[in-house]
Design a protein around this motif. Sequence first.
Motif, PDB file in Angstrom:
ATOM      1  N   ARG A  57       0.824  -1.211   0.000  1.00 51.01           N
ATOM      2  CA  ARG A  57       0.000   0.000   0.000  1.00 51.01           C
ATOM      3  C   ARG A  57       0.856   1.257   0.000  1.00 51.01           C
ATOM      4  NH1 ARG A  57      -4.845  -1.660   4.196  1.00 51.01           N
ATOM      5  NH2 ARG A  57      -5.407  -3.552   3.073  1.00 51.01           N
ATOM      6  N   ALA A  58       2.077   1.159   0.545  1.00 54.00           N
ATOM      7  CA  ALA A  58       2.960   2.326   0.570  1.00 54.00           C
ATOM      8  C   ALA A  58       3.510   2.630  -0.821  1.00 54.00           C
ATOM      9  CB  ALA A  58       4.105   2.089   1.546  1.00 54.00           C
ATOM     10  N   GLY A  59       3.381   1.660  -1.743  1.00 48.07           N
ATOM     11  CA  GLY A  59       3.817   1.927  -3.109  1.00 48.07           C
ATOM     12  C   GLY A  59       4.929   1.033  -3.612  1.00 48.07           C
ATOM     13  N   VAL A  60       5.117  -0.121  -2.974  1.00 48.99           N
ATOM     14  CA  VAL A  60       6.119  -1.064  -3.462  1.00 48.99           C
ATOM     15  C   VAL A  60       5.384  -2.292  -3.990  1.00 48.99           C
ATOM     16  CG1 VAL A  60       8.098  -2.493  -2.863  1.00 48.99           C
ATOM     17  CG2 VAL A  60       7.793  -0.280  -1.761  1.00 48.99           C
ATOM     18  N   ALA A  61       5.557  -2.586  -5.265  1.00 52.44           N
ATOM     19  CA  ALA A  61       4.937  -3.776  -5.840  1.00 52.44           C
ATOM     20  C   ALA A  61       6.033  -4.735  -6.230  1.00 52.44           C
ATOM     21  CB  ALA A  61       4.106  -3.410  -7.059  1.00 52.44           C
ATOM     22  N   ARG A  62       5.722  -6.021  -6.250  1.00 52.23           N
ATOM     23  CA  ARG A  62       6.768  -6.978  -6.589  1.00 52.23           C
ATOM     24  C   ARG A  62       6.236  -8.108  -7.448  1.00 52.23           C
ATOM     25  NH1 ARG A  62       9.140 -10.921  -2.172  1.00 52.23           N
ATOM     26  NH2 ARG A  62      10.003 -11.756  -4.088  1.00 52.23           N
ATOM     27  N   THR A  63       7.166  -8.764  -8.129  1.00 52.73           N
ATOM     28  CA  THR A  63       6.852 -10.029  -8.790  1.00 52.73           C
ATOM     29  C   THR A  63       7.740 -11.088  -8.145  1.00 52.73           C
ATOM     30  OG1 THR A  63       8.533  -9.792 -10.484  1.00 52.73           O
ATOM     31  CG2 THR A  63       6.380  -8.831 -10.950  1.00 52.73           C
ATOM     32  N   PHE A  64       7.486 -12.336  -8.492  1.00 54.21           N
ATOM     33  CA  PHE A  64       8.184 -13.420  -7.817  1.00 54.21           C
ATOM     34  C   PHE A  64       9.055 -14.198  -8.791  1.00 54.21           C
ATOM     35  CE2 PHE A  64       4.507 -12.383  -5.358  1.00 54.21           C
ATOM     36  CZ  PHE A  64       4.944 -12.438  -4.045  1.00 54.21           C
ATOM     37  N   GLN A  65      10.107 -14.789  -8.215  1.00 59.31           N
ATOM     38  CA  GLN A  65      11.053 -15.549  -9.030  1.00 59.31           C
ATOM     39  C   GLN A  65      10.336 -16.703  -9.729  1.00 59.31           C
ATOM     40  OE1 GLN A  65      14.429 -16.396  -6.655  1.00 59.31           O
ATOM     41  NE2 GLN A  65      15.544 -17.380  -8.298  1.00 59.31           N
ATOM     42  N   ASN A  66       9.519 -17.454  -8.957  1.00 59.02           N
ATOM     43  CA  ASN A  66       8.661 -18.455  -9.580  1.00 59.02           C
ATOM     44  C   ASN A  66       7.265 -17.823  -9.618  1.00 59.02           C
ATOM     45  OD1 ASN A  66       8.782 -18.410  -6.861  1.00 59.02           O
ATOM     46  ND2 ASN A  66       8.527 -20.588  -6.548  1.00 59.02           N
ATOM     47  N   VAL A  67       6.769 -17.641 -10.812  1.00 58.77           N
ATOM     48  CA  VAL A  67       5.561 -16.844 -11.026  1.00 58.77           C
ATOM     49  C   VAL A  67       4.453 -17.231 -10.045  1.00 58.77           C
ATOM     50  CG1 VAL A  67       3.828 -16.242 -12.737  1.00 58.77           C
ATOM     51  CG2 VAL A  67       6.157 -16.700 -13.443  1.00 58.77           C
ATOM     52  N   ARG A  68       3.851 -16.242  -9.429  1.00 55.77           N
ATOM     53  CA  ARG A  68       2.751 -16.502  -8.498  1.00 55.77           C
ATOM     54  C   ARG A  68       1.511 -15.767  -8.969  1.00 55.77           C
ATOM     55  NH1 ARG A  68       3.109 -18.423  -3.428  1.00 55.77           N
ATOM     56  NH2 ARG A  68       5.124 -19.187  -2.762  1.00 55.77           N
TER      57      ARG A  68
END
Lengths: 436, 275
Positions: B82-93
Amino acid sequence: MSLARTRRPVLGAALKDAGLAALVAAGLFLPMVGLRTDVGPTGALFLRTRWTDVLLLMAIVFAGRFLLRFWQEWRAERHGPSVQKRLAGPLSRSGRFVAPVLLLFALLLPAIPGIGRYELDLGILVLTYVMLGWGLNIVVGLAGLLDLGYVAFYAVGAYSYALLAQYFGLSFWICLPLAGLLAAFWGILLGFPVLRLRGDYLAIVTLGFGEIIRLVLLNWVSLTGGPNGISGIPRPSFFGLAFTAGGGPGSFADFFGLEPSPTHRVVFLYYLILALALLTNWVTLRLRRQPLGRAWEAMREDEIACRSLGINITTTKLTAFALGAMFGGFAGAFFATRQAFISPESFTFIESAIILAIVVLGGLGSQLGVAIAALVLIGGFEVFRDLQEWRMLVFGAAMVLIMIWKPRGLVGSRNPTVALGEKRTISAAMVAEGRG
Amino acid sequence: MAPILTVENLTMRFGGLTAVRDVSFAAAPGAITAVIGPNGAGKTTMFNCITGFYRPTSGSLTLRHEGREVALHRLAGHRIARAGVARTFQNVRLFAGMTALENLLVAQHRTLMAATGFGIGAVLGLSGYHAAEQAAIGRATAWLEACGLIDRADDPAGSLPYGAQRRLEIARAMCTEPALLCLDEPAAGLNPRESLALGELLRAIRDGKAAEGAAPCSILLIEHDMGVVMGISDHIVVLDHGSKIADGPPAAIRADDKVIAAYLGEGDEDEEGAA
């Protein structure tokens, strides 16, 4: 003549297989059916032999096995698509009509000629389980949290109404929302300790929770009456009009100028549970198309990904528990008012298991599937009453067969909640079952 | 310009093992910062600290966005997003059983949830949820187009090919409207052509040109594919054995002796000791 050439070995194999099956049947049925001890006229036991019955059974096994095997081989030879696949298209298309037809049938049931007290009572029972199934479907089917203690909320609802009516003289219509709220409160209470648990561990703790509630009800004699239960729970009124057997002033029959009949109350109860069940369904269907419902399903699919998207897992799980429990509580209050008597015996683990079986058999997350499963399970259980002690066997075998035929439940596929183009169902293979 | 993310003396210990030791660096806004290093260098651990999956043993993580400073190391997991950090994962989730479009709508959970009056209003049909949902679908459509997935919008995410799943995960992260996008090996498992397209997509995201109405977004990425890293990064941080060994623009990193040693194993004390 290629057909004859390829069929020959098929026929032989099928014959051999059927012969073996008949031999196994002979081994089984010779002692079990062939020999029977009966009481003779003098009171002494004598051995009666029933070889013709054994031969008949063997012939049935032989023919059945032969036909099955022959059909399998023949189908494999043709390399055609399986029957299930060929039926999938029309079945899913007919699925669109099943729900409205079922709903119409449920709405008109009391008006159908030949429907008596027994059928209506059965209808009420089935609808109670449909509602419980739909309530549990929120927790298990949508949010993917395996709950083995759902009956606890049913009990909380039932006892809430019974106790509030007994101690404070509150009417059913005031108690119904209170029972739901109290059950939701207990749902949240259960939710907190199990937030970090997953899968089997979650199931065990919820199972324990269900037992705790039952044991408290059983042992807190001063409040709940313990094993004696609570009797004389007031019946619901129709906007203040009571359903009294004798008619009399202020009763339902008197107000509408009808002949007093006990059927009025049954019909009223029937429509009451139908309305409650439809409310459950309506709320669930609406929520599914909204962020909360999508968050539940997303949580079932992948909890960690949910967290990375800023979804608060804690509140999402708790809302699922609370909402599922609330509908369980409504159903419980209804159960109490319908029976006019409740005791802890009605809220044993087997009830949780049956409700869970309805959800799993129907297909996790599928509203229609759950309704059909409740109809099949509860209705079927009643229909097979004539089978007496064989009933459980038939029941179990039917469940095993359904799970083999449809491992993900009767309606295992998932309907997308939103689409840019045409909505296409998602096959069960894609959809996660949730691990808590 | 003040850095968007400042990592100061970050240390992460798991029992006796120190996975990240005293790492400090800053990520500039509107830039692509890459974190590279050999296997087991502590890249993913550091990533998990930044995105709230681990709580760092010591050190601080500060996000500066729209004039506010947020101490990420003190926030709960979902609050970091919510603070503004989005991520993706090494093994797609991805949410495999949900359609691509639904995946992107789940990502907009917070804005949509607020529009529903936290669930209650929408059930009763009271609030202006419909408009909010249309806007959310609009944003999702824009990102599906940006990632070349618009034709597969109604297909379940699990049925998409691997490269498409990776792109969808990026689109999903972007739908949370982040200030900082953290990508954990986005090019893993992609063929060279897909890697090239990914590089272009990431540059477009950085410049806010990827989708209609998208704001420029800083990117932090972990990557093994040196072609991708050197091609698109504005700044590179190199980790080895949990410590930072180099920090600078790609050209400087390529010439850095310590980095070459770490990657080729030259001058490694352990090996010298063994030899």
